[in-house]
Scaffold this active site. Sequence first.
Site, PDB file in Angstrom:
ATOM      1  CB  SER A 144      12.629   2.211   2.777  1.00  0.00           C
ATOM      2  OG  SER A 144      12.647   1.436   3.826  1.00  0.00           O
TER       3      SER A 144
ATOM      4  CE1 TYR B 194       9.812  -3.387   1.855  1.00  0.00           C
ATOM      5  CE2 TYR B 194      12.003  -2.110   3.034  1.00  0.00           C
ATOM      6  CZ  TYR B 194      10.841  -2.791   2.870  1.00  0.00           C
ATOM      7  OH  TYR B 194      10.044  -1.274   2.322  1.00  0.00           O
TER       8      TYR B 194
HETATM    9  P1  NAD Z   1       1.355  -3.089   4.499  1.00  0.00           P
HETATM   10  O1  NAD Z   1       1.607  -4.466   4.666  1.00  0.00           O
HETATM   11  O2  NAD Z   1       0.357  -2.396   5.530  1.00  0.00           O
HETATM   12  O3  NAD Z   1       0.449  -2.963   2.960  1.00  0.00           O
HETATM   13  C1  NAD Z   1       0.692  -3.112   1.988  1.00  0.00           C
HETATM   14  C2  NAD Z   1      -0.169  -3.253   0.837  1.00  0.00           C
HETATM   15  O4  NAD Z   1       0.390  -3.674  -0.362  1.00  0.00           O
HETATM   16  C3  NAD Z   1      -0.518  -4.062   1.262  1.00  0.00           C
HETATM   17  O5  NAD Z   1      -2.350  -3.864   1.133  1.00  0.00           O
HETATM   18  C4  NAD Z   1      -0.663  -5.142   0.116  1.00  0.00           C
HETATM   19  O6  NAD Z   1      -1.921  -6.131  -0.304  1.00  0.00           O
HETATM   20  C5  NAD Z   1       0.178  -5.057  -1.421  1.00  0.00           C
HETATM   21  N1  NAD Z   1       0.707  -5.341  -1.578  1.00  0.00           N
HETATM   22  C6  NAD Z   1       1.262  -6.210  -1.953  1.00  0.00           C
HETATM   23  N2  NAD Z   1       2.180  -6.937  -3.195  1.00  0.00           N
HETATM   24  C7  NAD Z   1       0.953  -6.208  -3.755  1.00  0.00           C
HETATM   25  C8  NAD Z   1       1.545  -6.610  -5.255  1.00  0.00           C
HETATM   26  N3  NAD Z   1       1.806  -7.667  -5.892  1.00  0.00           N
HETATM   27  N4  NAD Z   1       0.074  -5.736  -6.235  1.00  0.00           N
HETATM   28  C9  NAD Z   1      -0.983  -4.672  -5.479  1.00  0.00           C
HETATM   29  N5  NAD Z   1      -0.508  -4.831  -3.827  1.00  0.00           N
HETATM   30  C10 NAD Z   1       0.419  -5.426  -3.472  1.00  0.00           C
HETATM   31  O7  NAD Z   1       2.402  -1.906   4.633  1.00  0.00           O
HETATM   32  P2  NAD Z   1       3.037  -1.066   4.413  1.00  0.00           P
HETATM   33  O8  NAD Z   1       3.449  -0.223   5.768  1.00  0.00           O
HETATM   34  O9  NAD Z   1       1.217   0.274   4.524  1.00  0.00           O
HETATM   35  O10 NAD Z   1       3.818  -0.078   3.225  1.00  0.00           O
HETATM   36  C11 NAD Z   1       3.400   0.239   1.877  1.00  0.00           C
HETATM   37  C12 NAD Z   1       5.034   0.936   1.181  1.00  0.00           C
HETATM   38  O11 NAD Z   1       5.426   1.128   2.337  1.00  0.00           O
HETATM   39  C13 NAD Z   1       5.412  -0.638   0.971  1.00  0.00           C
HETATM   40  O12 NAD Z   1       5.817   0.010  -0.101  1.00  0.00           O
HETATM   41  C14 NAD Z   1       6.764  -0.816   2.489  1.00  0.00           C
HETATM   42  O13 NAD Z   1       7.918  -1.343   1.430  1.00  0.00           O
HETATM   43  C15 NAD Z   1       6.933   1.202   2.527  1.00  0.00           C
HETATM   44  N6  NAD Z   1       7.877   1.199   3.899  1.00  0.00           N
HETATM   45  C16 NAD Z   1       6.481   1.120   4.516  1.00  0.00           C
HETATM   46  C17 NAD Z   1       7.489   1.038   6.659  1.00  0.00           C
HETATM   47  C18 NAD Z   1       6.695   0.350   7.471  1.00  0.00           C
HETATM   48  O14 NAD Z   1       7.631   0.421   8.689  1.00  0.00           O
HETATM   49  N7  NAD Z   1       5.690  -0.300   7.427  1.00  0.00           N
HETATM   50  C19 NAD Z   1       8.594   1.040   6.167  1.00  0.00           C
HETATM   51  C20 NAD Z   1       9.216   2.018   4.702  1.00  0.00           C
HETATM   52  C21 NAD Z   1       8.933   1.812   3.695  1.00  0.00           C
END
Ligand code: NAD
Length: 260
Positions: free
Chosen positions: A138, A151
């Site tokens: 991230s 986080y």
């Molecule tokens: P999201 O919440 O839509 O998707 C996260 C997915 O991970 C979901 O499908 C959820 O069910 C799954 N998940 C959660 N816990 C889990 C577990 N224990 N085992 C398996 N699956 C699990 O959010 P996103 O934005 O698509 O996030 C994807 C990645 O990107 C994450 O690692 C997040 O930290 C990272 N990220 C997101 C952002 C943002 O702004 N959205 C920014 C930086 C990094």
Amino acid sequence: MGKLDGRVVVITGAARGQGEQEARLFVKEGARVVVADVLDDQGEALAKEIGNATYVHLDVSREEDWRAAVEVAKNAYGKIDGLVNNAGILRFNELTATPLDEFQQIVQVNQVGVFLGIKTVAPEIEAAGGGSIVNTASYAGVTGMAYVGAYGATKHAIVGLTRTAALELAPKKIRVNAVCPGAIDTAMSNPAQLDPNANTEEAAEALAGLYSKLVPIGRVGQPEEVARLALFLTCEEDSSYITGQPFVIDGGWLAGVSIL
Ligand code: NAD
């Protein structure tokens, strides 16, 4: 010809958000994809819709789930030669107010989950003759961010794990890189997407207003944009000489402070 023809890639957290877009794009580019998540209904439906995909229930924090998922992947497709460690959770809290349980839960999913993914899948990728691992860190993994201390700590750890894994796995023909997204328009940054009673238009407008000021490019990022970076880092032809690196994808947010 697709960029991932012949490849078999496991994507965690693939039922929605960035993982979903990665699964869609990778299949379009010729890969067979193992859609892994804890959201079984959504994951099953996605795998069915995109074809050339198999859903598996995988809680990334559980080693036995990883072992079972590898078996499912090998039974379905014979090998694994790509992994996108995408699953993650976010909680907002001041550090001094964060309960130990909450801190440990975030570490367990975000950090231990990536460690277990590398530990379990890298030997399979080696057996397949090499391939790639993309970890999802991230913006908060390369700079401080208030109120997301747990986080941010896990995301910094993922950058460290990425570097170490790249060093250890290069002789086995496995490249390991990380994507570091800024604000991306998914349920994580915009929880209104999950609330049937929420005014999603209003929430989207509020986010758009916020990021138009914070981010030099003037908007929130889309999960498809992160998927294209993950594709680049997974595709051997495109990124054959790149390993051990975190790639920031944030619309310029981290570039510096603008006074205008
Ligand atoms: P999201 O919440 O839509 O998707 C996260 C997915 O991970 C979901 O499908 C959820 O069910 C799954 N998940 C959660 N816990 C889990 C577990 N224990 N085992 C398996 N699956 C699990 O959010 P996103 O934005 O698509 O996030 C994807 C990645 O990107 C994450 O690692 C997040 O930290 C990272 N990220 C997101 C952002 C943002 O702004 N959205 C920014 C930086 C990094």
